[in-house]
Design a protein around this motif. Structure first.
Motif, PDB file in Angstrom:
ATOM      1  N   ALA A 216       6.725  17.930  59.388  1.00 40.58           N
ATOM      2  CA  ALA A 216       6.447  18.701  60.593  1.00 40.58           C
ATOM      3  C   ALA A 216       4.986  18.486  60.981  1.00 40.58           C
ATOM      4  O   ALA A 216       4.086  18.620  60.157  1.00 40.58           O
ATOM      5  N   LYS A 217       4.737  18.148  62.233  1.00 45.33           N
ATOM      6  CA  LYS A 217       3.414  17.731  62.677  1.00 45.33           C
ATOM      7  C   LYS A 217       2.458  18.905  62.878  1.00 45.33           C
ATOM      8  O   LYS A 217       2.858  20.065  63.010  1.00 45.33           O
ATOM      9  N   LEU A 218       1.164  18.570  62.966  1.00 43.32           N
ATOM     10  CA  LEU A 218       0.115  19.577  63.054  1.00 43.32           C
ATOM     11  C   LEU A 218       0.084  20.315  64.392  1.00 43.32           C
ATOM     12  O   LEU A 218      -0.542  21.367  64.491  1.00 43.32           O
ATOM     13  N   PHE A 219       0.736  19.780  65.417  1.00 43.12           N
ATOM     14  CA  PHE A 219       0.583  20.387  66.738  1.00 43.12           C
ATOM     15  C   PHE A 219       1.340  21.701  66.906  1.00 43.12           C
ATOM     16  O   PHE A 219       1.146  22.400  67.894  1.00 43.12           O
ATOM     17  N   PHE A 220       2.243  22.026  65.989  1.00 40.31           N
ATOM     18  CA  PHE A 220       2.925  23.317  66.137  1.00 40.31           C
ATOM     19  C   PHE A 220       2.732  24.167  64.888  1.00 40.31           C
ATOM     20  O   PHE A 220       2.231  23.707  63.856  1.00 40.31           O
ATOM     21  N   GLU A 243       3.072   8.446  62.577  1.00 41.71           N
ATOM     22  CA  GLU A 243       4.383   8.034  63.062  1.00 41.71           C
ATOM     23  C   GLU A 243       5.389   9.181  63.047  1.00 41.71           C
ATOM     24  O   GLU A 243       5.199  10.192  62.372  1.00 41.71           O
ATOM     25  N   ARG A 244       6.475   8.981  63.782  1.00 45.91           N
ATOM     26  CA  ARG A 244       7.580   9.942  63.770  1.00 45.91           C
ATOM     27  C   ARG A 244       8.185   9.981  62.377  1.00 45.91           C
ATOM     28  O   ARG A 244       8.391   8.941  61.751  1.00 45.91           O
ATOM     29  N   LEU A 249       9.974   6.661  56.245  1.00 49.30           N
ATOM     30  CA  LEU A 249       8.581   7.093  56.121  1.00 49.30           C
ATOM     31  C   LEU A 249       8.432   8.117  55.000  1.00 49.30           C
ATOM     32  O   LEU A 249       7.481   8.067  54.218  1.00 49.30           O
ATOM     33  N   VAL A 250       9.379   9.048  54.911  1.00 46.21           N
ATOM     34  CA  VAL A 250       9.326  10.058  53.853  1.00 46.21           C
ATOM     35  C   VAL A 250       9.470   9.399  52.486  1.00 46.21           C
ATOM     36  O   VAL A 250       8.729   9.718  51.542  1.00 46.21           O
TER      37      VAL A 250
END
Length: 519
Positions: A216-220, A243-244, A249-250
């Motif tokens: 989960a990204k930093l923007f939320f 990246e998404r 990626l995980v």
């Protein structure tokens, strides 16, 4: 929790997250796509960012819009703005030009700091902004040519902390919103400390020994706590990726950085379990705990994950308005299918339409009381009054509580519907469908039959390699009938390659409902 309750009146959240690391200055604070940033480099970078922002002559409490991919530049800007007495506004990096135009106009930011990779979508929105005066570009892929890096290099590594109060607004986040335009949620300096002291310390037991990775990204709100405030509050290390977050990626992060804490969302957990690379993926022996939020975690996903990786998923409920998770399972008490119990420092209850508390077993709206609640929405008085009612914040989620005190989600208030006079929880049917080996994702909405009666309809994404058809649809209907009340089975099943989702991974059932209304 005790520290959050005892904050002095004069207080700045940036100092709280940066001033206690003298013993670990050479330790890795962040590892992003470009390498490692130590705590000493982080502190210097935040100070430099504060000085850069002050150089634009911005007045205290001025909003600074951030449209930035996950890299160490994000905490530089976010904490640097807070240290300078400004109000950073992180914005979803997956929006359309129209979305950006609305949000940046709404928050009236005179300065936008944005990732170069997002320029094709963002720039058309910036060309139409009446309040915009300055723009800084961040090139996460080429720091040598990066404008922001050049500005930092020329700035002093020492900066004074602005004269702020614990109850001053520290930052905004825009709610993802299930319908309509997103709302600016105003959070205080004290709010961000409270979540670190409650869920971060008391539930996760996060410590400086942890290495954290948040898909989960930093923007939320969820990602901001996972990847920035929780680890910085104790001196842990965070892995960031711009990246998404796809399964590969995980797997790569698990193999190369050996995180001890992993934060994901239900759709990504399901995608990882259904990915062809799972069998060959490293078992991630260092993992001690996984966390899920954003939407309820189906029990089948949690059980399959724990069987494969050997660690539980702690499923919890949070919101942008409450900043992070306030209702959760515990690492030593995981009940898959349940949202657990109130996080220490929070109270929760279920109320009916009159505001009266409902009995165990009855469905009610979940309301929460805790010191991370936002001050309110920006420029949305009526919605603020409806959501923030004294000490209680209304979540819009329908739940029931069992006799043991554990909470179980039924769905969003606007997702629930009646069929044959009985309430239908889309989540119950979706979780049941997902428990079938052929199903990866499902979304359930109401649809009227030829007689005008409302019945469930399911949109289903199948596991890779599985083909849909009438025979499989009938098999799925039988599967639901065998596990739930027979009147809950979906009368119609439509196979899809994907379902509409918010940036946080929530299925946008209203879009599926709108399709039915238009057909």
């Amino acid at each position: 929790m005790s520290q959050a309750n005892a904050l002095p009146r004069e207080f700045n959240a940036a100092d709280y997250f940066l001033n206690n690391h003298q013993a670990r200055l050479n330790k890795a604070a962040f590892i992003d796509d470009n390498g490692t940033t130590t705590y000493a480099e982080l502190i210097a970078g935040v100070n430099k960012a504060a000085n850069v922002l002050r150089g634009y002559g911005l007045q205290p409490e001025t909003r600074v819009a951030m449209v930035m991919l996950d890299s160490v530049s994000f905490p530089f800007v976010f904490l640097g703005a807070i240290k300078a007495g400004l109000v950073p506004v992180p914005i979803n990096t997956l929006l359309t030009s129209e979305n950006y135009e609305y949000i940046i106009r709404d928050c009236r930011a005179p300065l936008v700091i944005s990732s170069k990779a997002l320029s094709p979508v963002l720039q058309p929105a910036l060309d139409k902004q009446p309040h915009l005066r300055h723009q800084i570009s961040v090139d996460e892929a080429d720091r040598v040519a990066c404008e922001f890096t050049s500005l930092l290099d020329a700035a002093s590594p020492d900066a004074e902390t602005a004269d702020t109060r614990a109850d001053d607004v520290a930052f905004w986040l825009y709610s993802s919103g299930s319908t309509g335009n997103p709302k600016g949620v105003k959070h205080l300096h004290r709010n961000i400390v409270y979540t670190a002291e409650t869920f971060g310390r008391l539930v996760l037991g996060i410590s400086e020994r942890d290495t954290v990775f948040s898909a989960a990204k930093l923007f939320f709100a969820y990602g901001l706590g996972n990847g920035l405030t929780f680890p910085l509050s104790v001196g842990a290390t965070t892995v960031l990726r711009r990246e998404r977050p796809i399964p590969q990626l995980v797997f790569d992060v698990f193999a190369n950085h050996k995180p001890t804490l992993y934060f994901g969302v239900p759709t990504l957990y399901a995608a990882i379990l259904g990915d062809e690379g799972l069998a060959g993926a490293r078992k991630a022996d260092e993992l001690r705990l996984c966390v899920s939020a954003g939407e309820a975690l189906p029990a089948d996903i949690g059980e399959r994950w724990e069987k494969h990786f050997g660690v539980p998923i702690v499923d919890g409920v949070g919101s942008t308005e409450m900043l992070h998770i306030f209702l959760s399972n515990r690492p030593t008490d995981v009940r898959y299918g349940s949202s657990g119990t109130a996080v220490p420092g929070y109270e929760v209850k279920l109320v009916d339409e009159s505001g009266d508390e409902v009995s165990a077993g009855d469905i009610g709206e979940l309301v929460v009381n805790g010191d991370s609640s936002a001050e309110g929405y920006w420029n949305q008085r009526d919605k603020s009054k409806a959501t923030f009612a004294g000490q209680w914040t209304y979540t819009g989620d329908k739940y029931y509580r069992n006799e043991e005190g554990y909470y179980y989600i039924c769905g969003r208030t606007d997702d629930m519907f009646k069929s044959g006079g009985n309430w239908v929880s889309p989540f119950d049917i979706e979780a049941c469908l997902i428990s079938h080996t052929a199903v990866l994702e499902a979304g359930v909405v109401p649809r009227e039959d030829d007689h005008g009666n409302t019945k469930p309809m399911a949109f289903v994404v199948l596991t890779s390699g599985i083909q849909g058809g009438d025979a499989l649809a009938a098999e799925l209907q039988t599967h639901v009938k065998s596990k739930l009340e027979k009147w809950k089975y979906p009368r119609w099943i439509e196979f899809r390659t994907e379902l509409p989702k918010t940036a946080t991974g929530k299925i946008q059932r209203y879009k599926l409902r709108n399709e039915q209304s238009a057909s």
